[in-house]
Motif scaffolding. Structure first.
Motif, short mmCIF file in Angstrom:
data_model
loop_
_atom_site.label_atom_id
_atom_site.label_comp_id
_atom_site.label_asym_id
_atom_site.label_seq_id
_atom_site.Cartn_x
_atom_site.Cartn_y
_atom_site.Cartn_z
N PRO A 28 0.84 -1.21 0.00
CA PRO A 28 0.00 0.00 0.00
C PRO A 28 0.86 1.25 0.00
O PRO A 28 1.90 1.31 0.66
N GLY A 29 0.42 2.24 -0.77
CA GLY A 29 1.14 3.49 -0.85
C GLY A 29 2.16 3.59 -1.95
O GLY A 29 2.76 4.64 -2.15
N LEU A 30 2.35 2.48 -2.69
CA LEU A 30 3.33 2.48 -3.78
C LEU A 30 2.62 2.31 -5.11
O LEU A 30 1.80 1.41 -5.27
N GLY A 31 2.93 3.15 -6.06
CA GLY A 31 2.39 3.02 -7.40
C GLY A 31 3.26 2.09 -8.23
O GLY A 31 4.25 1.54 -7.75
N PRO A 32 2.92 1.88 -9.48
CA PRO A 32 3.71 0.98 -10.34
C PRO A 32 5.12 1.50 -10.59
O PRO A 32 6.03 0.74 -10.86
N ASP A 33 5.32 2.81 -10.48
CA ASP A 33 6.64 3.42 -10.64
C ASP A 33 7.10 3.94 -9.29
O ASP A 33 6.73 5.04 -8.87
N ASP A 34 7.89 3.14 -8.60
CA ASP A 34 8.34 3.49 -7.25
C ASP A 34 9.51 4.47 -7.35
O ASP A 34 10.59 4.13 -7.85
N ARG A 35 9.32 5.70 -6.87
CA ARG A 35 10.34 6.73 -6.98
C ARG A 35 11.25 6.81 -5.75
O ARG A 35 12.13 7.67 -5.70
N ARG A 36 11.05 5.97 -4.77
CA ARG A 36 11.86 6.06 -3.55
C ARG A 36 13.34 5.76 -3.84
O ARG A 36 13.66 4.82 -4.56
N THR A 173 14.61 5.92 2.97
CA THR A 173 14.38 6.12 1.54
C THR A 173 13.33 7.21 1.40
O THR A 173 12.48 7.39 2.28
N ALA A 174 13.40 7.93 0.29
CA ALA A 174 12.50 9.08 0.14
C ALA A 174 12.04 9.25 -1.29
O ALA A 174 12.74 8.87 -2.24
N ASP A 175 10.86 9.80 -1.42
CA ASP A 175 10.33 10.26 -2.70
C ASP A 175 10.50 11.77 -2.70
O ASP A 175 9.86 12.47 -1.92
N GLY A 198 5.29 5.84 -0.42
CA GLY A 198 5.65 5.46 0.94
C GLY A 198 4.73 4.33 1.36
O GLY A 198 3.57 4.28 0.93
N THR A 199 5.22 3.42 2.19
CA THR A 199 4.40 2.28 2.59
C THR A 199 4.52 2.07 4.10
O THR A 199 4.97 2.95 4.82
N ARG A 200 4.11 0.91 4.57
CA ARG A 200 4.14 0.62 6.00
C ARG A 200 5.53 0.93 6.56
O ARG A 200 6.53 0.58 5.97
N GLY A 201 5.57 1.55 7.73
CA GLY A 201 6.85 1.98 8.30
C GLY A 201 7.09 3.46 8.04
O GLY A 201 7.75 4.13 8.82
N ASP A 227 -4.49 0.40 -4.21
CA ASP A 227 -4.59 0.09 -5.63
C ASP A 227 -3.34 0.59 -6.34
O ASP A 227 -2.34 0.92 -5.72
N ARG A 228 -3.36 0.63 -7.65
CA ARG A 228 -2.17 0.98 -8.41
C ARG A 228 -2.05 2.49 -8.64
O ARG A 228 -1.16 2.94 -9.35
N LEU A 229 -2.93 3.26 -8.04
CA LEU A 229 -2.82 4.71 -8.09
C LEU A 229 -2.17 5.20 -6.80
O LEU A 229 -2.49 4.73 -5.72
#
Length: 245
Positions: A28-36, A173-175, A198-201, A227-229
């Motif tokens: 959760p919190g991550l789209g298909p393109d993870d910028r972290r 890690t950061a976006d 960003g996700t759990r944590g 979801d993927r958004l």
């Protein structure tokens, strides 16, 4: 014949593994393109972040906003088994944490959180999902407090979000290329919608905007879409401004 059968079986297993991997849901919190990306934990603003750990194994991120004050998410401090908030004595704050090492370990003496927050109804309580940890001692000088904004960020405001994500828990890690998309209105107040990865944590991480050359906390990350958004949620700083005063 047996060799061909073994090869075919192996190929089918490999294809199944690939298909399962492709179908696996994103965190959760991550789209298909993870910028972290990994960031330097000794540089601003990341040096002001801390790892918040609980006596029952929970881990979130916090932000130093005063010599002895750390901001985080209220849901990080809740024990679902006992259906009660954890006592301050079971909370620990680690400054400068990276790969098992840290600059300082701080104990928590008190916790302030919104009376309106209901952990039994987390989605309804996003706007009140904040907590302030009072530390037993001053934070180390390597971690200067962040300013807290007293204004609501407008849609399009450039922000950054970093923390100790579940899948990358040993480093920050950061976006650094995201923005505020708008707000949503709940019964507990307004909630910021942003597109930072960003996700759990990462819960409790500060949503930061650079204003007049200084990093300011404009919100606290509290939830991510499943979801993927990448439409994620943060408590606006104005929600806890009164408690800080």
């Amino acid at each position: 014949m047996r060799l061909r059968s073994a090869l075919l079986a192996g190929a089918l297993l490999a294809l199944s593994a690939v298909a399962a991997s492709a179908a696996a849901p994103l965190l959760p919190g991550l789209g298909p393109d993870d910028r972290r990306v990994p960031v330097d934990g000794t540089a601003a603003p990341w040096r002001s972040l801390a790892k918040v750990q609980t006596g029952i194994g929970g881990r979130c991120t916090g932000a130093l906003i005063g010599p002895r004050r750390v901001l985080t998410a209220a849901h990080c401090l809740y024990n679902p088994r006992t259906q009660s908030f954890l006592p301050a004595s079971s909370l620990h704050v680690l400054f400068g944490y990276e790969r098992g090492e840290f600059i300082e370990h701080s104990l928590v003496t008190d916790v302030v959180h919104a009376d309106a927050y209901d952990p039994q109804k987390p989605r309804e309580g996003y706007a009140a999902d904040w907590a302030i940890l009072e530390l037993a001692d001053d934070a180390p000088p390597q971690a200067p407090p962040l300013l807290v904004s007293d204004a609501m960020p407008t849609p399009g405001t450039a922000v950054v979000l970093g923390g100790y994500s579940q899948d990358k828990a040993q480093i920050i890690t950061a976006d650094t290329a995201c923005m505020v998309l708008g707000t949503d209105r709940t019964t507990k107040g307004p909630v910021l919608i942003h597109d930072c990865n960003g996700t759990r944590g990462t819960s409790g991480s500060p949503l930061l905007a650079l204003r007049d050359g200084q990093w300011q906390v404009v919100g606290i990350a509290v939830a991510g879409s499943a979801d993927r958004l990448t439409l994620n949620f943060a408590v606006p700083a104005i929600a806890f401004a009164a408690a800080l005063r």
